[in-house]
Design an enzyme around this catalytic site. Structure first.
Site, PDB file in Angstrom:
ATOM      1  CG  ASP A 177       2.638  11.911   3.022  1.00  0.00           C
ATOM      2  OD1 ASP A 177       2.831  12.330   4.176  1.00  0.00           O
ATOM      3  OD2 ASP A 177       1.936  10.922   2.767  1.00  0.00           O
ATOM      4  CG  ASP A 191      -3.722   8.646   6.220  1.00  0.00           C
ATOM      5  OD1 ASP A 191      -3.182   9.767   6.329  1.00  0.00           O
ATOM      6  OD2 ASP A 191      -3.252   7.729   5.531  1.00  0.00           O
TER       7      ASP A 191
HETATM    8  C1  GAL Z   1      -0.076   8.997   4.109  1.00  0.00           C
HETATM    9  C2  GAL Z   1      -1.052  10.059   3.637  1.00  0.00           C
HETATM   10  C3  GAL Z   1      -2.118   9.367   2.812  1.00  0.00           C
HETATM   11  C4  GAL Z   1      -1.464   8.668   1.638  1.00  0.00           C
HETATM   12  C5  GAL Z   1      -0.359   7.732   2.118  1.00  0.00           C
HETATM   13  C6  GAL Z   1       0.454   7.162   0.958  1.00  0.00           C
HETATM   14  O1  GAL Z   1       0.912   9.590   4.885  1.00  0.00           O
HETATM   15  O2  GAL Z   1      -1.603  10.717   4.745  1.00  0.00           O
HETATM   16  O3  GAL Z   1      -3.088  10.302   2.397  1.00  0.00           O
HETATM   17  O4  GAL Z   1      -0.937   9.631   0.773  1.00  0.00           O
HETATM   18  O5  GAL Z   1       0.534   8.390   2.978  1.00  0.00           O
HETATM   19  O6  GAL Z   1       1.465   6.305   1.394  1.00  0.00           O
END
Ligand code: GAL
Length: 650
Positions: A403, A466
């Site tokens: 990520d 998200d």
């Molecule tokens: C976001 C991601 C989510 C989750 C989250 C965890 O950036 O898109 O799916 O993984 O971080 O902090």
């Protein structure tokens, strides 16, 4: 008295009387929290960000601040004579490019619609007669440029009321009707029909089969190096030579036996069909711990989900140490003396955990990122990529979600080379780790990642921000995938984010998804047509019957898992009605008839729309039954926000 004066007195008196007969009820005085919004908070006399309502430089004391797409249902019961408002995009996004269409429905008919209104532009005045209306619906809808900055205001909004006062009401929620037939007691083999593995790496595959237990399994033609446990159906070992072979799997129980081919491709490519599994984020977020992950693995097997092909148990953020945290559970040394990444105290032993999950025949995934920290502020891989990839492999992980998040601080800019760089670094690191690890890029679609995600080593890449469990989020993301299909295929998939059915909540408190049952059918049908990775986002230990039925329809999952690996294309877009079609390996087509509108509609697909002609057998996929042979076209009623999922055969 002069006649003119008499007339003026009479007119004034009548006006006064009329004014007295109507009460002015401000829309913002009703319970506007019943509205659904694309983002932000329903504002009473403020915008969705809590600022004074401002349109084109004019501040309004009264009004209802929303964000497209938004819907508010009101019950008037014929008591209101008039609705007035100035519709527009709030000045708080003047510098941006918000745009939306405002619509008002009454008794299922469109009463009023604005032109496309834009940030900084003039508002549109609406004054409509609503004396005959029972239910009024105020909507704002995003336009083709997506929902960003669509801060939609109903400024100066009021009703003139005589008699029954308007009230806001919950949007209608239909009962959740289960369409998936129960699996028979005789054996049935489910899951992928093709599976990729790399030579020399650990191999694990659990034959997914429904039917009465005990059941025994056999596999004819297994390549050297692989062994099947005939009681559990788990195949493991190592294939040492590259090549393709067709294995005949058989499952037997007291009620009969069934055989099905599985093509094993031993080569460079893995994830030949979209991964099917679970991820901890949409339910537990920061409340995840080792016990919950273990319980998820147990639930995947015990509920029967694994018998339908679900196989990954993926830990998302928050398993590592949080640098500088005073919390004794999360804080501590981020790495050990050998520079290996440590877990926090909620994950006392990763190897024990992965062994446990593998013992059930399931695979397991982990999360990190290219920045110094993860999104939630935990340790990530920056400048330790090779070490960390090796660690993930030694622990036994089979999936890595990587990520971007905090790498924002490191990247010079969002140029393509900068966007690709950290993903290529981890690709190389994983390449040295000697384990089949599905590589999932998560950077929300930046730089049109679908165009280069495969080149950066991705087996899948998130195409959007998200998802949340509301209609606007799900529909904008899902239907927004149109055009990406050319970039998807076996081993490299577009990922419109995880599923939001069942009990979700981003932890620790969970709630049932806010999607209606029809919206949930749309969600699962669309994600299946899109050949998206399907990662269950709910607490699997609390599966209700309806959610279970959504996740265990083998004919729906077959569309997602089809070996041809095509992603559906949008073939028709007619207002809120859309037709999507996906080519399947056996020459048939999966078709989704979608109704994104607020009211039921008849949807007709003509074979010409799909570049076909002649007569086709139409199968209702959710019901797993044929509807008959149809010449030229097929037509069906589709509920509001719902779908009819079909498969058509020559
Ligand atoms: C976001 C991601 C989510 C989750 C989250 C965890 O950036 O898109 O799916 O993984 O971080 O902090």
């Amino acid at each position: 008295m002069n006649k003119l004066i008499v007339l003026i007195i009479i007119l004034l008196a009548t006006n006064h009387l009329q004014a007295q007969q109507y009460d002015t009820i401000w829309l913002s005085s009703l319970d506007i929290s019943k509205a659904t919004l694309g983002w932000g908070k329903a504002g009473a006399d403020v915008s969705c960000m809590g600022n004074p309502i401002s349109l084109n430089g004019v501040i309004y004391k009264k009004g209802f601040g929303t964000h497209a797409s938004s819907v508010l249902y009101l019950k008037l019961a014929g008591g209101s004579a008039k609705f007035h408002a100035i519709a527009g995009i709030d000045d708080e996004e003047k510098a941006s490019s918000g745009s939306a269409v405002f619509k008002i429905y009454g008794n299922h008919g469109l009463l009023w619609q604005s032109a496309v209104l834009r940030s900084g532009g003039a508002g549109a005045a609406v004054d409509i007669n609503i004396s005959a209306i029972d239910t009024l619906i105020l909507c704002t809808e995003t336009t083709a440029d997506g929902p960003n900055y669509d801060h939609t205001d109903w400024a100066d909004a009021y009703f003139l009321v005589k008699g029954r006062q308007p009230i806001s009401i919950d949007r209608p929620m239909e009962p959740g009707v289960i369409m998936t037939p129960a699996a028979p007691l005789s054996p049935r083999i489910n899951g992928p029909k093709i599976y990729g593995a790399r030579p020399g790496n650990n191999f694990l595959f659990r034959i997914a089969a429904t039917g009465e237990r005990p059941m025994t399994f056999s596999a004819n033609g297994l390549p050297a190096g692989l062994k099947l446990d005939s009681h559990t159906g788990i195949i493991h070992g190592k294939i040492n030579t590259a090549g393709t072979c067709v294995v005949m799997l058989t499952a037997r129980n007291n009620k009969g036996n069934i055989s099905r081919k599985l093509t094993l491709v031993c080569g460079d490519q893995i994830a030949l069909t979209p991964p099917l599994g679970w991820n901890s984020w949409n339910c537990f977020a920061g409340a995840v711990d080792q016990q919950k992950v273990k319980a998820a693995a147990d639930a995947m097997v015990n509920s029967g989900l694994a018998d339908h092909g679900w196989s990954y148990i993926n830990i998302d953020d928050c398993w590592m140490v949080k640098p500088d945290s005073k919390d004794s559970i999360l804080g501590g040394e981020v790495r050990d003396a050998n520079d290996n990444m440590n877990t926090n105290k909620k994950f006392p032993d990763m190897k024990v955990l992965t062994d446990y999950v593998h013992g059930l025949g399931l695979k397991t995934g982990i999360y990190s990122g290219p920045g110094p920290k993860t999104c939630a502020g935990f340790t990530a891989c920056y400048q330790h990529e090779e070490k960390d990839a090796k660690r993930f492999a030694e622990w036994g992980f089979d999936y890595l979600k990587y990520d971007w998040c905090d790498y924002e601080r490191i990247a010079k800019d969002h140029s393509l080379p900068e966007l690709k760089k950290p993903y290529l670094v981890m690709k190389d690191a994983l390449g040295k780790a000697q384990r089949d690890i599905v590589y999932s890029l998560c950077q929300y679609g930046m730089g049109d990642v679908w165009e280069w995600g495969a080149e950066a080593g991705g087996n899948c890449w998130r195409t959007t921000g998200d998802i949340t469990d509301d209609w606007t989020s799900m529909e904008t993301i899902g239907f927004g995938q149109a055009g990406h299909e050319v970039f998807a295929g076996p081993g490299h998939w577009n990922d419109p984010d995880m599923l939001v059915v069942g009990k979700v909540g981003w932890g620790p408190e969970l709630h049932p998804t806010r999607l209606t049952p029809n919206e949930q059918y749309t969600h699962i049908s669309l994600w299946s047509l899109l050949a998206s990775p399907l990662l269950i986002g709910c607490d699997m230990t609390q599966l209700d019957e309806f959610t279970y039925s959504l996740l265990t329809n083998d004919e729906v999952l077959d569309i997602n898992q089809d070996p041809l690996g095509k992603q559906a294309s949008r073939m028709v877009q007619n207002g809120s009605l859309e037709i999507w079609a996906k080519d399947l390996e056996d020459g048939s087509k999966a078709i989704g008839l979608f109704n994104r509108g607020l009211f039921p509609a008849q949807v007709t697909v003509s074979w010409g729309d799909l570049k076909l002609s002649g007569t086709y057998t139409v199968r209702n996929v959710w019901a797993q039954s044929d509807e008959g042979r149809f010449d030229k076209e097929y037509s069906a009623p589709v509920p509001a926000h719902g779908v009819k999922l079909l498969r058509i055969y020559r």
